[in-house]
Structure formats: structure tokens, C-alpha cells
Write a protein that holds these residues in place. Structure first.
Motif, short mmCIF file in Angstrom:
data_model
loop_
_atom_site.label_atom_id
_atom_site.label_comp_id
_atom_site.label_asym_id
_atom_site.label_seq_id
_atom_site.Cartn_x
_atom_site.Cartn_y
_atom_site.Cartn_z
N SER A 94 0.83 -1.20 0.00
CA SER A 94 0.00 0.00 0.00
C SER A 94 0.86 1.25 0.00
N TRP A 95 1.91 1.22 0.82
CA TRP A 95 2.79 2.39 0.93
C TRP A 95 3.55 2.64 -0.36
N ILE A 96 4.12 1.60 -0.95
CA ILE A 96 4.93 1.77 -2.15
C ILE A 96 4.07 2.19 -3.35
N LEU A 97 2.84 1.66 -3.44
CA LEU A 97 1.94 2.06 -4.53
C LEU A 97 1.55 3.52 -4.40
N GLU A 98 1.33 3.95 -3.17
CA GLU A 98 0.95 5.35 -2.96
C GLU A 98 2.13 6.28 -3.27
N VAL A 99 3.33 5.86 -2.89
CA VAL A 99 4.52 6.68 -3.16
C VAL A 99 4.78 6.78 -4.66
N LEU A 100 4.67 5.66 -5.37
CA LEU A 100 5.00 5.63 -6.79
C LEU A 100 3.93 6.29 -7.67
N PHE A 101 2.65 6.08 -7.30
CA PHE A 101 1.58 6.54 -8.20
C PHE A 101 0.66 7.57 -7.57
N ASP A 102 0.88 7.88 -6.32
CA ASP A 102 0.05 8.85 -5.62
C ASP A 102 -1.44 8.45 -5.68
N LYS A 103 -1.70 7.16 -5.55
CA LYS A 103 -3.07 6.63 -5.57
C LYS A 103 -3.21 5.53 -4.53
N LYS A 104 -4.45 5.28 -4.12
CA LYS A 104 -4.72 4.21 -3.18
C LYS A 104 -5.61 3.16 -3.83
N SER A 126 -12.52 4.68 -11.43
CA SER A 126 -13.68 4.37 -10.61
C SER A 126 -13.75 2.89 -10.27
N GLY A 127 -13.95 2.60 -9.00
CA GLY A 127 -14.05 1.22 -8.56
C GLY A 127 -12.73 0.55 -8.34
N VAL A 128 -11.62 1.21 -8.72
CA VAL A 128 -10.29 0.62 -8.57
C VAL A 128 -9.46 1.41 -7.57
N THR A 129 -9.34 2.70 -7.80
CA THR A 129 -8.56 3.55 -6.89
C THR A 129 -9.43 4.63 -6.26
N GLY A 130 -10.71 4.36 -6.18
CA GLY A 130 -11.61 5.35 -5.59
C GLY A 130 -11.77 5.19 -4.10
N GLY A 131 -10.93 4.36 -3.48
CA GLY A 131 -11.01 4.18 -2.04
C GLY A 131 -11.93 3.06 -1.63
N PHE A 132 -12.65 2.48 -2.59
CA PHE A 132 -13.54 1.36 -2.25
C PHE A 132 -12.72 0.09 -2.11
N ILE A 156 5.16 -3.89 -16.98
CA ILE A 156 5.73 -2.71 -17.64
C ILE A 156 4.61 -1.75 -18.04
N TRP A 157 3.54 -2.32 -18.62
CA TRP A 157 2.40 -1.51 -19.04
C TRP A 157 1.76 -0.80 -17.84
N SER A 158 1.64 -1.51 -16.73
CA SER A 158 1.00 -0.96 -15.54
C SER A 158 1.84 0.13 -14.89
N VAL A 159 3.16 0.04 -15.01
CA VAL A 159 4.03 1.10 -14.48
C VAL A 159 3.85 2.38 -15.29
N VAL A 160 3.75 2.22 -16.63
CA VAL A 160 3.57 3.38 -17.51
C VAL A 160 2.16 3.93 -17.39
N SER A 161 1.16 3.02 -17.38
CA SER A 161 -0.25 3.42 -17.32
C SER A 161 -0.98 2.50 -16.35
N PRO A 162 -0.92 2.81 -15.06
CA PRO A 162 -1.52 1.92 -14.05
C PRO A 162 -3.02 1.77 -14.21
N ASN A 163 -3.52 0.61 -13.82
CA ASN A 163 -4.96 0.35 -13.83
C ASN A 163 -5.59 1.15 -12.70
N ALA A 164 -6.30 2.20 -13.01
CA ALA A 164 -6.87 3.08 -12.00
C ALA A 164 -8.24 3.55 -12.47
#
Length: 562
Positions: free
Chosen positions: A469-479, A555-561, A545-553
Motif C-alpha cells: 500500500s505504501w509503495i503504490l501510494e509513493v509511486l503513483f500517488d493513488k490508493k 472508478s471502482g479501482v482507486t476510488g477508495g472502495f 511494464i504496461w501498468s508502471v507506464v499506465s496503471p490500472n486506476a
């Protein structure tokens, strides 16, 4: 007659019984509340309501809307709001005592259902505002435990399913709801009601037998008792529901039927007609006295609510059960003297009514529950094995896929929407695969110590989830997940129910699932396995590689749900 003096005597004896087996009684009640009263919701619901009111107040303040009648002068919860919350909490606590817990959104479901039938337009309710506190009872465990084990969730669930299918056109959502309705109904009839009787059996035994084990809560599952107990308890439930429609009659019948679960706990083979007749005669001229006894617990309900049920968890709930057990034995003694012989003989376990404490189990303990407890050493599959590289790769992708399917179904059940919940674009969630592999590799020395392996899985997977959770938030600024508001969470990254599930999953992975899967993998040719693993690894790296360039984010994914 349960006089004032007798009530004091009952409560004094109950306190002695509670104190003598305090730790075990508290533990048993905690498990019982999770199994038969939507434990997560029961313990966290009041806090969630409080958080919801405060957050909604803030939203209303920003919108400048005071049409709902809640004061918007300040951002704090007013005294009237707190009073309403307190009454709601006490009502919910009292409903637990009578075995009729109701989900908080039942009235909303009923209102929406009727509104759609009669084409009525409902006024926008502030509770519909999406706030962080709504997630409090929406964790993985709480959603499924509360949905499946709620006493009346199958009734309102059916209405909700019809509403979603007919009026909202959400086919996927309605299918999931109907599945939950069926599971909920079966769980209510064959788990909740039966465990409730087992709980009474435990407290009847522990008052005189210090050696009483928690396994007594399962005694109705032995010796063909299940069908009779579940049948009588379900008929009691149906009759109570019908009498509740008359309001006054419902209150009277609630007390008239009150002893049926205890009668079944003493004599699980008693017939329906005799159980109802016996309870009615035992409660004759005692309903008011028992009601007065219940009223004396009102301060404990208030205190439990004000402490977010901490007092209930560590004292009041177990104390009330001890009082109920002592009350039953008091009424039983009276009945044995006054009832006709054909009814008195149905109270057939006189060993429960000894006058002194015995430092051993009830004499019928072996007969009550003599199912052998499985030991890991008796498992057919070799859980001690060392997994090959190919097996490790296959297990990783299997667990990742299972995790992805789990999250997909979870979100579908909650929203009726089809969403790729993965952190990557493919049908896999690598955190599940990594967790499974860490358990397989690093906890191998603990395989001969199941208890420590359970704790190790909790710690290892909990640390993994927190770091991810911490590393994803640091790298992509998303939860991708946020447990803020969940019971005992740490910075919203992990929570108690999550790490507990990790423990159970690690236990299952180690001793059952992984050995079975590995046996299936070994049936395939080595050449085919190598090709499969190579293809999967290539696809995974490309997706990474694709997800690092364009992460899956989104509604319903990184909206906090979660």
C-alpha cells in the motif's frame, strides 16, 4: 415468582459464574457475536454511525443545506443528533438480546421497494451521501459475515433483489443478491439458530462445571439433533414475526417463547409442540418479572454504546448470558415442582441443576460432542513437501488469479458493476500470489506448529499488504485500498479483520490447498508445465511494464472502495 430479592440473587450468582470462567466466557461470546449476530457490524456499527453523522454534517455544511432538520450552525454533532444516535444504538443492542438483530439499511430497502411499486418519489436522504465511514462495515469479512448471518437479511435481501432486477434493471447485482439470500436463509436456519442453542448449552454447563469447553456451542450438530433443533427454532422465528405485526402481541410472545432455546439446549430432541407448551407454562405469571429484570440492564446498554461496545465485549454481553442461564435454572426448579409429570420429565438433564461447582466437564460431555478434532499430522497430503520452482510459479499465478476473482465478485456483490479490481491490467492480483508464496517459503519451519504458523501468516501478509500500500501510494500517488474507519486499522493500510483472514488463508494454503494444487500440477507433463510457466511469466512482465507506464486506476479501482 421472580421477586426483587430473587432477581438480586440471580444476578449475584451470575457474576460469580462469569468471574470464575471470565476469559473463556468473553472469548466464547466474541465468537458467538461474529457467528450469529453479525459481529463486525455489531461491534463497529455504532462507531460507524457516529463517524457518518459527523462526515455528513461536514458535507451538509459545505453544501449549505439544512433542509433535513439537522442544525448546520457548527460542524460538531449536536446534542439532538447524539441522542438520536444513542437511541439507535440502544435499540440495536437490545435487539441483539432478543435475537432479532436487523441491518441498518432494512428500512431503506423496504422504502425503496415500496416506492418503486407505487411509483413514489423519495426525498434525497443525507445518509445516501458517500462518506468514508460507510466503508466501516464494508470490509471483506464484514460484508460476507453480516450479509450471510444476519437474522432477517434473507427476507429483505429478497426484496432488494426484486428491486434491483425489476425496477433498476441490474441483472448482475440481483443475481448476486439472490445467491446471498439463499445462503443467508440456510445459514440462519442451520447455523445461527442452532449455534444460539449451543451458546445456551455452554452457559448452562459452565455455571456448575468448570471444565466446560467452548465446543459445547456445537453440541446440537451431534446425534441427529440438528434437524429437530433447527426446525423448532425456525417455527419460533416465524411465529414471532407474525405476532410482531400486532406489536403488543409480539412483545408478549417474545417473553412466552423466551425459554425455548434453553429448553432445546437441555433437551435437543424435544418436539415442537412440547417445547412451546413447556416454555409457555414456565413463563406463566413471570413475563413481567423477567421484563423488569431486562430493564435493569438498560444502564449497561447505554454504557456499552457510549464505549462503542467495549463494555459489552468485556463484560455486559457475557454477564447477560450468565444471568439468562441462572434465570432459566430458577424457573426450571419451579417448573419441576409444579408442572404435570409428562412435561416435567422433558426437563431431563438434572445434572445441570447441582448445587455446587464441579472442577470437570459435564458428565455427558463426551456424548455431547465426540467428533474427533483433526490434527495436521493426520492429513492425507504431504504438507511438509518442498515445492519445485515450477510449482512455485504455478502457485503464484493460481493465488493471484483467485485473488482477482475474489475482488471481482466482492465488488460485483456490493455495486452490481463489473470492474477489473486488479492493480495491473491482467486477471491477476500479485499481492495474493506473493502472500501465498511467502507463507510457503518463509513459514516452512512453522508447519509443525499450526498455531505459530497462523500468527506468522498474519504478521507476514499484514506486513506485505502494508508495504505494498505504501509503495503504490509513493509511486503513483493513488490508493488501491483504504481501510480508514475499519476496526483496528493501521494508517488505513491494514486492519484487524484483514490480517485475521490472512491467518486463516495461510493455514488453509499450507495444509490443504497448496499440497492439493501441487498434486494436480504434477499430473501434467513437465514440458507442458514449462511452456505454461514461461508464457505466464512473459505476459506478467509485459503487463507489469504496461501498468508502471499506465496503471490500472479509476472508478471502482482507486476510488477508495475496498
Amino acid at each position: 415468582m421472580i421477586s426483587t430479592a430473587k432477581r438480586r440473587e440471580i444476578k449475584l450468582e451470575a457474576k460469580k459464574n462469569l468471574k470464575r470462567n471470565y476469559i473463556l466466557n468473553i472469548a466464547v461470546m466474541f465468537v458467538i457475536l461474529i457467528l450469529i449476530n453479525g459481529g463486525y457490524q455489531f461491534y463497529s456499527g455504532r462507531l460507524a454511525d457516529f463517524r457518518r453523522i459527523k462526515e455528513e454534517k461536514s458535507v451538509i455544511l459545505m453544501l449549505g443545506d439544512d433542509s433535513n432538520g439537522i442544525s448546520t450552525v457548527s460542524g460538531e454533532v449536536s446534542a439532538l443528533d447524539q441522542l438520536d444516535l444513542l437511541v439507535s444504538g440502544i435499540r440495536g443492542t437490545y435487539s441483539y438480546i432478543n435475537g432479532q438483530d436487523k441491518a441498518l439499511n432494512y428500512t431503506e430497502i423496504l422504502g425503496e421497494f415500496l416506492g418503486n411499486i407505487f411509483n413514489m418519489n423519495s426525498i434525497k436522504d443525507p445518509s445516501k451521501i458517500q462518506t468514508k465511514s460507510e466503508k466501516y462495515s464494508a470490509g471483506f469479512a464484514s460484508v460476507f459475515v453480516n450479509s450471510i448471518l444476519g437474522s432477517q437479511s434473507f427476507i429483505f435481501g429478497f426484496m432488494n433483489g426484486i428491486n434491483q432486477l425489476v425496477f433498476n434493471g441490474k441483472i448482475g447485482s440481483s443475481i448476486i443478491i439472490f445467491i446471498f439470500v439463499i445462503i443467508s436463509f440456510l445459514s440462519f436456519v442451520y447455523i445461527k439458530n442452532v449455534i444460539a442453542v449451543g451458546k445456551n448449552r455452554y452457559f448452562l454447563e459452565q455455571r456448575r462445571y468448570s471444565g466446560t469447553k467452548p465446543k459445547e456451542i456445537l453440541f446440537t450438530y451431534k446425534n441427529k439433533r440438528l434437524l429437530n433443533v433447527s426446525h423448532v427454532m425456525f417455527i419460533r422465528y416465524l411465529r414471532q414475526i407474525l405476532w410482531d405485526l400486532t406489536i403488543v402481541g409480539g412483545i408478549i410472545k417474545c417473553y412466552e417463547y423466551r425459554l425455548i432455546p434453553y429448553i432445546l439446549a437441555e433437551n435437543p430432541k424435544i418436539k415442537k409442540k412440547e417445547a412451546f407448551e413447556l416454555s409457555k407454562k414456565m413463563m406463566k405469571n413471570e413475563k413481567w418479572n423477567v421484563f423488569v429484570l431486562d430493564v435493569t440492564f438498560f444502564p449497561w446498554f447505554v454504557l456499552s454504546f457510549c464505549t462503542f461496545n467495549i463494555v459489552g465485549l468485556f463484560f455486559a454481553n457475557s454477564y447477560f448470558e450468565c444471568v439468562n442461564a441462572e434465570l432459566y435454572m430458577t424457573l426450571r426448579r419451579k417448573a419441576k415442582k409444579q408442572l404435570p409429570e409428562h412435561l416435567g420429565t422433558l426437563l431431563n438433564d438434572d445434572a445441570l441443576d447441582i448445587k455446587y461447582v464441579v472442577q470437570e466437564e459435564h458428565p455427558s460431555g463426551d456424548e455431547v460432542f465426540d467428533i474427533k478434532v483433526p490434527h495436521v499430522e493426520n492429513l492425507k497430503r504431504d504438507y511438509r513437501r518442498k515445492y519445485s520452482f515450477l510449482s512455485i510459479v504455478e502457485l503464484f499465478f493460481t493465488y493471484s488469479l483467485v485473488g482477482w476473482v475474489w475482488e471481482f465478485i466482492f465488488y460485483l456483490a456490493m455495486t452490481g458493476e463489473f470492474v477489473n479490481r486488479g492493480t495491473m491490467h491482467g486477471p491477476w492480483l500479485p499481492i495474493y500470489g506473493c502472500g501465498g508464496l511467502l507463507i510457503m517459503v518463509f513459514l516452512r519451519p512453522l508447519r509443525e506448529k499450526p498455531g505459530w504458523l497462523f500468527v506468522g501468516a498474519m504478521a507476514l501478509c499484514g506486513s506485505l499488504e502494508y508495504f505494498a500500500s505504501w509503495i503504490l501510494e509513493v509511486l503513483f500517488d493513488k490508493k488501491w485500498w483504504d481501510y480508514a474507519g475499519y476496526f483496528m486499522n493501521l494508517n488505513g493500510r491494514i486492519c484487524l479483520e484483514g490480517v485475521l483472514l490472512f491467518g486463516f488463508a495461510g493455514f488453509a494454503f499450507t495444509y490443504v490447498i497448496s499440497p492439493w494444487l501441487d498434486d494436480q500440477y504434477l499430473k501434467m507433463s513437465t514440458k507442458y508445465r514449462k511452456v505454461l510457466c514461461t508464457v505466464l511469466l512473459i505476459l506478467f512482465v509485459l503487463d507489469l511494464i504496461w501498468s508502471v507506464v499506465s496503471p490500472n486506476a479509476g472508478s471502482g479501482v482507486t476510488g477508495g472502495f475496498v
